[in-house]
Design an enzyme around this catalytic site. Structure first.
Site, PDB file in Angstrom:
ATOM      1  N   ARG A  79       0.820  -1.205   0.000  1.00 26.20           N
ATOM      2  CA  ARG A  79       0.000   0.000   0.000  1.00 26.20           C
ATOM      3  C   ARG A  79       0.858   1.262   0.000  1.00 26.20           C
ATOM      4  NH1 ARG A  79      -4.922  -2.767   3.564  1.00 26.20           N
ATOM      5  NH2 ARG A  79      -5.907  -3.521   1.649  1.00 26.20           N
ATOM      6  N   HIS A  86      -5.977  -0.593  -7.262  1.00 30.74           N
ATOM      7  CA  HIS A  86      -5.324  -1.782  -6.689  1.00 30.74           C
ATOM      8  C   HIS A  86      -4.824  -1.527  -5.268  1.00 30.74           C
ATOM      9  CE1 HIS A  86      -1.072  -1.031  -8.674  1.00 30.74           C
ATOM     10  NE2 HIS A  86      -1.547   0.052  -8.127  1.00 30.74           N
ATOM     11  N   GLU A  87      -4.593  -2.604  -4.562  1.00 31.59           N
ATOM     12  CA  GLU A  87      -4.288  -2.538  -3.114  1.00 31.59           C
ATOM     13  C   GLU A  87      -5.388  -1.845  -2.325  1.00 31.59           C
ATOM     14  OE1 GLU A  87      -2.294  -4.265  -1.580  1.00 31.59           O
ATOM     15  OE2 GLU A  87      -1.347  -5.041  -3.373  1.00 31.59           O
ATOM     16  N   GLY A  88      -6.617  -2.052  -2.761  1.00 32.99           N
ATOM     17  CA  GLY A  88      -7.752  -1.510  -2.018  1.00 32.99           C
ATOM     18  C   GLY A  88      -8.249  -0.206  -2.599  1.00 32.99           C
ATOM     19  N   HIS A 121     -10.726   1.252   1.819  1.00 29.35           N
ATOM     20  CA  HIS A 121      -9.928   1.931   2.842  1.00 29.35           C
ATOM     21  C   HIS A 121     -10.777   2.818   3.736  1.00 29.35           C
ATOM     22  CE1 HIS A 121      -6.054   0.381   1.800  1.00 29.35           C
ATOM     23  NE2 HIS A 121      -6.296   0.593   0.520  1.00 29.35           N
TER      24      HIS A 121
END
Lengths: 601, 601
Positions: A298, A441-443, A448
């Site tokens: 992240r 991507h990565e949330g 979040h």
């Protein structure tokens, strides 16, 4: 026009003035290093970036990887860049000396990675993921797994991936359906399909180590039944040589808007007898382990967003200085000379916004890296714990604020160039396409937002938020005594109070009505991100103000520090005030989107 | 998933409920028409759009036009679409019967064009520009010029372009350097280079009529020395057949991020003996004439932005309905069924924002088209004058608000799809790339901000703004008596008061300090755009509220009108409040960007 990679003066400022990277040399882990070693590492990164990554950023975009059903075809510069990265030692640099590493601090490596990513975000995707995959094995694997996989991953013979997502669930990892069946020798056989796996196949390395989330047969439903497996493309014999092909097949490549030289793949595990996989750590703890990689990733994604924003800023700045067009409104003489477009107030606004977003985002990511460092190597247990708590709290914003606002920066870079910004002859349209991935991507922001409001702020009795308050108040205490920055104290305090007030109001409602309370969590995430970014700018302004108090600064330094103050001013006067409308919406638990019905669309 | 073109129910609502298109039948120009003729025209557009434009939207993007130094290569579907457009009569439909047209009202043709643009914005670029070019000749050309060029342009044998921009000046038209030298026969010879000329060369039509801005030798400097010329690719003989090749050469194609099937060209005029050009109207009045085409094109560009936003909205809506993922926060049972993502509040927010932007933008553009119609065919001189004044005032916002917010809508459409939104297997990433052009061409936000604040609001003693106030107050008067919409009256009034207050404060400062006053004109443009969009939504809500007062509505109609009310609610509670921060910044004549110095960046 030449394109520089980041701004050396700013990077030096961030590492050694904004952050106190030099103080790391006092810690036992780094006592054999020196400032010179740190600088040499970054210089090496710059050399590798300029020679092996910048050279094919546009080419990799125009000639994306292809798959003929047998193997993946990629432009050869990709492998050359990978090899140069490995040869320079960056795949292993963060390991301890005893683990064949250079025992290099996180912050120096993040700065190095930032430079290489600025040169070519798509190609840096491969080492970025490989380092994270190897770290998982290093942290949670058995001695035997470490011995078998870490050395070739450090040397660059093997790459690594993270294989989480499946076609059927996206972000809802609890619902993955890839299964793992235990065999007599204790290894597992995996079956299932994974999607959007970056670097899931390529023509760079002799082997690929997939870190796969799957459910052991009979495991609990949901996230509590997820386990983590090592599943290599080729099996690895005891002597370290490659064995037979594992039952992992590339089903196809996905064709992206940007980030094109990173392959994005659909992988089939176990179409035949099942893919051989080795359980990492204990069963059902896979998601917990994977979070280590995700949290590292992240910050990495945010750093990628930051440097894309930064590259667009630098390019459009240079363009604006060189491009003559039009005259100021007060000049009515059509025969007079045209001015450079940087003279136009609206162009300055767009450049200043880009500066605020991209320099702010880079500072935010490096600050998070310093917290990561502190969580591992700070002197006292208490410092390490506090750094962990604070980093946990702010990670959602550190991921999301740069991803959102540096995409906006790239949008502005295009706008500064006008029609030229829209054509592929200039690099800014590629930055914009590349950067569009980062808010996904990565949330996503939605994920979040739920994470920070639904979990993080209340965690450990709100300890993270308390630490954040203390940190901001410490900066306010410093700012009060510096005339050049006192103008920022009231808006910063207002920002902090607003965040605290909104948080208190929402948390009071969370337990009995989570759906309404979390409905606008994405707005909360943005508000928190704005306040965090405000603090990051205040911290930079404090350093700049102190520096300006010194006599004998060079003209370049005077300009540099004044630029930091003006960017802070821009941030507090143009960006932060939007939290008021957000706070009002959050406090009244606005339910307009929640109340909207499917059939009304 | 099938992709529908706009929403038929909404289009019907906009034409016949939001606007009173039926009332046009009372005007002499349309007395021979009927609602059935209007509907049949739109049906024809839909058929052509589905059959000839939608079929190659993705293909044209993946196979952009190329130039081998001799001729332009394009996918054959492009010409087939052009031919179908011409055969259906849309190149000539707006002309009077006596000029071989169908005497069709503007609003019906804009709606028709909206549908075709929704299917394929790049290919509709060719007829869009040709119609505008022909209109210039029709309005300002001589009888002889009309006779020679209009019929083949109506039939689709010739296409047209607008050739304004040059490499050296961009938006600053006063500085163009293309020159025109008069010859003995009264024609001119043009020399110079034009850039970003859409459709400047292609393989669709037998001839291309360039409408070129150039300066006659010895003309005054600046915009007052610009003249307009007809400059065809092939000369046209008196009998209408093609003569020799004119001295206009394609220097090269520009490669765009999106809009790829519209060629974007660099054209060299007069590399040899000079390109033959025919003066349109009087010398030095070229910019004045060209403004007719630009103002039409501005509504057209906005409409393109609107329908791209709309297509992304519809696609992501359908995706959100079909895609199962995750559970609501209140559901802690991991074994329970996943919900469709449209059940998640944040997805609804993103869909509602897209609805507010795209339906609002389409309504705004059609409203502007109705004003255009009124300015030409309203019953009284006063009505025609008022429509002209109001349209003049709001054109900058009509161009800019849809371009900005429908790009944002496309960004949200990608976000709804997550990783799938980023890959080229789905159409939303193309919409986003296509739409990025719209905030640039036909005037950037900076240009329109200067236009509205520096010129338009004060023009004619502020008559346009007075008319806008009256129009908003008329809607407020209607809203007061409808319980379903009274909640919107206070925010609308606040929006109008804010706009008026800011305008007064700025105009008071304009004469003595234009540089500071206009420094934040782009912010003023956005504030005005938000207030205008608020009014467009209020007007829709009033219609919806009245409809909901009727008994016996179908379930579909009930849902449709309730959706309009909820979108209005979203707009007033989530979007409009941002004007407060903008107003504060504008009123204090914020000079942060203006004060920023080149050397501080």
């Amino acid at each position: 026009m030449t394109q520089s990679l980041l701004n050396d003066r700013d990077l030096e400022f961030l590492l050694y003035e904004f952050l106190d990277t030099q103080a790391l040399l006092q810690r036992p882990r780094y006592e054999e290093h020196s400032r010179e070693v740190f600088d040499a590492t970054i210089d090496t990164a710059r050399t590798v970036a300029e020679k092996y990554f910048a050279n094919h950023n546009a080419k990799g975009d125009a000639n994306e990887p292809s798959f003929d059903g047998e193997s993946v075809e990629q432009i050869p510069e990709t492998k050359e860049a990978w090899d140069a990265f490995a040869k320079a030692g960056f795949l292993a640099a963060h390991y301890d000396f005893e683990d064949d590493g250079m025992q290099m601090p996180e912050i120096i490596l993040r700065a190095s990675m930032a430079i290489m990513t600025a040169a070519n975000i798509a190609t840096t995707g491969y080492p970025f993921l490989s380092i994270g995959a190897a770290n998982l094995i290093q942290s949670f694997g058995s001695d035997e797994q470490r011995a078998r996989f870490i050395p070739p991953m450090q040397q660059g013979r093997f790459a690594g991936t993270m294989a989480l997502t499946e076609p059927g669930q996206g972000s809802a990892l609890g619902d993955i359906t890839t299964t793992a069946r235990i065999t007599e020798d204790g290894s597992y056989r995996l079956s299932g399909q994974k999607m959007f796996i970056s670097g899931g196949d390529q023509s760079i390395t002799e082997n690929i180590v997939h870190m796969v989330l799957a459910k052991i047969e009979g495991a609990p439903v949901g996230v509590k039944g997820i386990s983590l497996f090592i599943c290599p493309k080729f099996l690895v014999k005891e002597d370290g040589t490659l064995g037979e092909r594992n039952d992992v097949a590339l089903a196809g490549l996905l064709h992206k808007m940007g980030y094109r030289n990173t392959t994005s793949t659909v992988l089939n595990f176990g179409e035949n007898d099942g893919a051989v996989g080795y359980l990492v750590g204990e069963p059902h703890k896979g998601l917990h382990y994977m979070f280590q990689m995700m949290n590292e990733a992240r910050i990495g994604v945010a750093l990628g967003a930051a440097v894309l924003g930064y590259q667009g800023y630098l390019f459009s700045l240079e363009y604006a200085r060189e491009r003559p067009q039009g005259r100021l409104p007060s000049n009515r003489d059509p025969a007079s000379k045209q001015v450079s477009i940087i003279q136009h107030a609206d162009v300055r606004r767009m450049l200043l916004a880009q500066k605020a977003y991209s320099e702010g985002a880079l500072a935010m990511c490096l600050y998070a890296s310093a917290l990561f460092e502190d969580s591992h190597t700070a002197d006292t247990e208490e410092e390490r714990r506090d750094a962990t708590l604070l980093l946990d709290l702010i990670t959602p914003m550190v991921k999301s604020w740069p991803s959102k606002y540096c995409l906006k920066a790239n949008e502005l870079a295009i706008q500064v160039l006008g029609g030229s910004g829209y054509i592929r002859e200039y690099p800014v349209e590629q930055y914009y396409r590349d950067n569009r991935l980062n808010p996904i991507h990565e949330g996503t922001e939605a994920i979040h937002g739920l994470d920070v409001l639904g979990r993080k702020v209340a965690m450990n009795g709100g300890a993270g938020l308390k630490l954040f308050n203390e940190a901001v108040k410490a900066s306010l205490g410093e700012a009060e005594h510096l005339p050049a920055v006192t103008e920022f104290t009231q808006p910063m305090l207002h920002g902090l109070d607003t965040l605290n007030g909104v948080t208190e109001a929402l948390l009071g409602n969370l337990a009995h009505d989570p759906d309404t309370t979390l409905a606008n969590a994405t707005v909360y995430l943005d508000l928190f991100g704005r306040v965090l970014a405000g603090w990051i700018w205040l911290k930079q302004a404090v350093v700049a103000a102190r520096a300006l108090d010194n006599d004998g600064l060079s003209a370049a330094d005077l300009n540099f520090y004044r630029g930091k103050l003006q960017a802070t001013r821009y941030y507090f006067q143009w960006e932060l005030p939007e939290i008021d409308a957000q706070a009002s919406l959050l406090k009244r638990l606005d339910s307009v989107p929640l109340d909207m019905r499917d059939e009304w669309f």
